[in-house]
Design a protein around this motif. Structure first.
Motif, PDB file in Angstrom:
ATOM      1  N   THR A 150      -4.735  -1.363   5.848  1.00 24.21           N
ATOM      2  CA  THR A 150      -4.534  -0.996   4.583  1.00 24.21           C
ATOM      3  C   THR A 150      -3.367  -1.653   3.866  1.00 24.21           C
ATOM      4  OG1 THR A 150      -2.492   0.574   5.374  1.00 24.21           O
ATOM      5  CG2 THR A 150      -5.099   1.312   5.011  1.00 24.21           C
ATOM      6  N   ASP A 152       0.777  -1.232   0.136  1.00 28.69           N
ATOM      7  CA  ASP A 152       0.142   0.072  -0.099  1.00 28.69           C
ATOM      8  C   ASP A 152       0.812   1.264  -0.017  1.00 28.69           C
ATOM      9  OD1 ASP A 152       0.986  -0.588   2.624  1.00 28.69           O
ATOM     10  OD2 ASP A 152      -0.708   0.226   3.518  1.00 28.69           O
ATOM     11  N   GLU A 153       1.860   1.268   0.742  1.00 26.43           N
ATOM     12  CA  GLU A 153       2.885   2.526   0.714  1.00 26.43           C
ATOM     13  C   GLU A 153       3.472   2.589  -0.516  1.00 26.43           C
ATOM     14  OE1 GLU A 153       6.587   1.619   3.255  1.00 26.43           O
ATOM     15  OE2 GLU A 153       4.878   0.954   4.598  1.00 26.43           O
ATOM     16  N   SER A 189      -1.105  -4.847  18.138  1.00 21.54           N
ATOM     17  CA  SER A 189      -0.119  -3.655  17.305  1.00 21.54           C
ATOM     18  C   SER A 189      -0.642  -4.172  15.953  1.00 21.54           C
ATOM     19  CB  SER A 189       1.245  -3.956  17.499  1.00 21.54           C
ATOM     20  OG  SER A 189       1.961  -3.259  16.643  1.00 21.54           O
ATOM     21  N   LYS A 190      -0.912  -3.192  15.012  1.00 19.30           N
ATOM     22  CA  LYS A 190      -1.102  -3.351  13.708  1.00 19.30           C
ATOM     23  C   LYS A 190       0.067  -2.824  12.977  1.00 19.30           C
ATOM     24  CE  LYS A 190      -6.044  -3.380  13.530  1.00 19.30           C
ATOM     25  NZ  LYS A 190      -7.296  -3.096  13.047  1.00 19.30           N
ATOM     26  N   GLU A 191       0.847  -3.420  12.202  1.00 23.17           N
ATOM     27  CA  GLU A 191       2.401  -3.265  11.603  1.00 23.17           C
ATOM     28  C   GLU A 191       2.075  -2.771  10.410  1.00 23.17           C
ATOM     29  OE1 GLU A 191       5.254  -3.558  13.484  1.00 23.17           O
ATOM     30  OE2 GLU A 191       4.255  -3.839  15.408  1.00 23.17           O
ATOM     31  N   PRO A 192       3.037  -1.777   9.703  1.00 18.35           N
ATOM     32  CA  PRO A 192       2.766  -1.370   8.525  1.00 18.35           C
ATOM     33  C   PRO A 192       3.224  -2.299   7.456  1.00 18.35           C
ATOM     34  CG  PRO A 192       4.655  -0.082   9.630  1.00 18.35           C
ATOM     35  CD  PRO A 192       4.013  -1.247  10.612  1.00 18.35           C
TER      36      PRO A 192
END
Lengths: 244, 266
Positions: free
Chosen positions: A129, A56-57, A157-160
């Motif tokens: 995302t 997404d990034e 935790s929701k990690e990137p």
């Protein structure tokens, strides 16, 4: 003043030598790190520079005008969106993966997804995302709402990207997390999801519109389905793309 | 032969352009109305509030421990002083990812002190307290450095005079040294607060990212970057405004203080 000019000039690239190897920038999903790092040195015709991150990034970077030559994502939705926006050539599916529950070590206190509802369990997942997070929500969405709510309450935790989930697990910070089967290392044990919960995890890639080396970029994308990179992907546990 | 002043001016101009253009772009890239509107989006204010709370908590710890430590370093010469200063300043040059790894290795669940903390019923990873620990780690050197040089700059005769008058050392520290160093301490506090507000990597690696618990404003910006660029811009704009206000108020207070000093000396 000369020094200033030199400083100001440092941003521009030197003239390429006539026979210099061109370089190809590949933005790829974090879960592809091992496989693509292993095979990209064998790519003919260009020096491949890999940039890994959450799909997404990387898509957001392309939308902001950061142009790699190739974009490879952990889903088919993001490449298709970019293609619809005219930012990416026709994407191809080049691999599949499976989502698993990963636990540190091999203590089997967790045997099935319902065990994740145990109060007080430390669970990590990807951000909503990033594909791995979206797939996780997809799995949880197929559970009865009571179980789903309890599991979501355990998310700490929701990690990137998926590497963040793996890191929290190998550090022993979390009791369980959702990762791809290809992310399992020696320190982690994977618990398969039953077929009715397993989401379709397919990887899509394409040539970024305005790529500096479109032909080489296309060759790299083709190589993901046939060639050293395809082999490296199979070796790393990725499934072949669905036929047709 | 007027080339040198011109070169100086050119260097300043270049530095100003390079450092302010990206910050200005945050505000120019979307209309102010949109910025305000996207702040109303779910979670944006929570992240900002969490950032302010954790940064304030970190600053409180830094000031309470850092002020006497800096005073000792500034007022005494002892063996190992240079080493102590170097060690205290080390987090300044550590990449945030290294800070995150280091904190995990030290006080993470499988870190060297992890078991002890667990026995004490203290968990830092995934908790707001972990964010405070990460912020304190990365921001302390900014305060301690500034405080140390502020204490070192005090005219030693003031401290001597205070001691000659029979004032205890503790009272001298509280009543003479701290007021005399106040503008330096304020600047150091502002820098540390600014650094804490901007902390990203160590927080993510050590504490994790969960809305309302560990997701500070920089982490929320990073998450929104992928999904909603305008929301990321809005939150960035607020963070810039808050940080600029902190820096500016420290400079103003410091400036008034300096004026006051000049008046007293005059």
């Amino acid at each position: 003043m000369i020094a200033l000019v030199a400083v100001a000039g440092c941003g521009s690239d030197d003239e390429p030598a006539a026979e210099a190897t061109p370089s190809l920038v590949v933005s790829a999903a974090a879960s592809l790190t091992d496989a693509l790092t292993a095979c990209s040195t064998q790519f003919d015709g260009a020096e491949v520079r890999l940039s890994f991150g959450g799909s997404d990034e990387l898509a957001a970077q392309i939308r902001q005008g950061v142009k790699p030559d190739v974009y490879a994502a952990a889903n088919t939705r993001l490449p298709q969106e970019l293609a619809d926006e005219g930012l990416l050539g026709d994407p191809v599916e080049f691999a599949t993966n499976e989502l698993v529950i990963a636990i540190p070590g091999d203590e089997r206190e967790i045997e099935r997804v319902q065990d994740l509802a145990e109060p007080g369990l430390n669970l990590v997942m990807g951000a909503d995302t990033v594909p791995v997070g979206a797939y996780t929500l997809d799995v949880l969405g197929r559970l009865p709402s009571g179980t789903r709510e309890k599991i979501l309450a355990n998310v700490r935790s929701k990690e990137p990207d998926v590497r963040g989930v793996v890191g929290k697990l190998t550090q022993g910070a979390a009791d369980a997390g959702f990762v791809y089967v290809t992310d399992l290392t020696g320190d982690l044990t994977g618990i398969e999801l039953p077929p009715d919960l397993q989401p379709t995890v397919a990887y899509g890639a394409g040539v970024v519109d305005g790529a500096g080396e479109p032909d080489l970029a296309q060759a790299y994308v083709d190589g993901l389905t046939d060639g050293p990179c395809a082999d490296a992907l199979r070796e790393d546990g990725f499934g072949p793309p669905p036929a047709g | 032969m007027r080339w040198f002043p011109a070169a100086l001016a050119a260097a300043l101009g270049l530095a100003l352009c390079f450092l302010t253009l990206p910050v200005l772009a945050i505000f120019l890239d979307s209309p102010p109305g949109d910025l305000v509107a996207s702040l109303g989006e779910e979670g944006a204010l929570d992240a900002l509030w969490l950032s302010l709370e954790t940064s304030a908590a970190a600053l409180a710890i830094i000031v309470v421990v850092g002020t006497p430590a800096a005073y000792l370093l500034a007022s005494r010469r002892f063996r190992g002083r240079t080493l102590a200063i170097t060690l205290l300043e080390l987090p300044l040059v550590l990449p945030p990812a290294v800070a995150g790894i280091a904190l995990l290795a030290a006080v993470g669940p499988s870190g060297i002190l992890g078991g002890t903390l667990e026995d004490a019923g203290l968990q830092l990873t995934f908790e707001t307290a972990g964010v405070v620990v990460a912020l304190t780690f990365v921001a302390s050197p900014y305060y301690v450095r500034q405080a140390q040089s502020a204490f070192a700059a005090i005219d030693p005769r003031w401290l001597e005079a205070s001691r000659t008058l029979g004032v205890s050392e503790a009272r001298t520290f509280l009543r003479v040294a701290i007021p005399a160093a106040s503008s330096g301490l304020l600047t150091g506090g502002a820098l540390a607060l600014g650094r804490a507000l901007g902390e990203f990597g160590a927080t993510l690696m050590f504490a994790g990212s969960l809305a309302g618990v560990t997701q500070t404003a920089p982490l929320a910006i990073y998450e929104r970057f992928a999904s909603d660029f305008d929301a990321a811009l809005a939150l960035s704009a607020v963070l810039v405004a808050v940080s600029a206000a902190i820096l500016l108020s420290a400079k103003l207070v410091g400036g008034w203080d300096a004026l006051g000093d000049a008046a007293r000396r005059g």
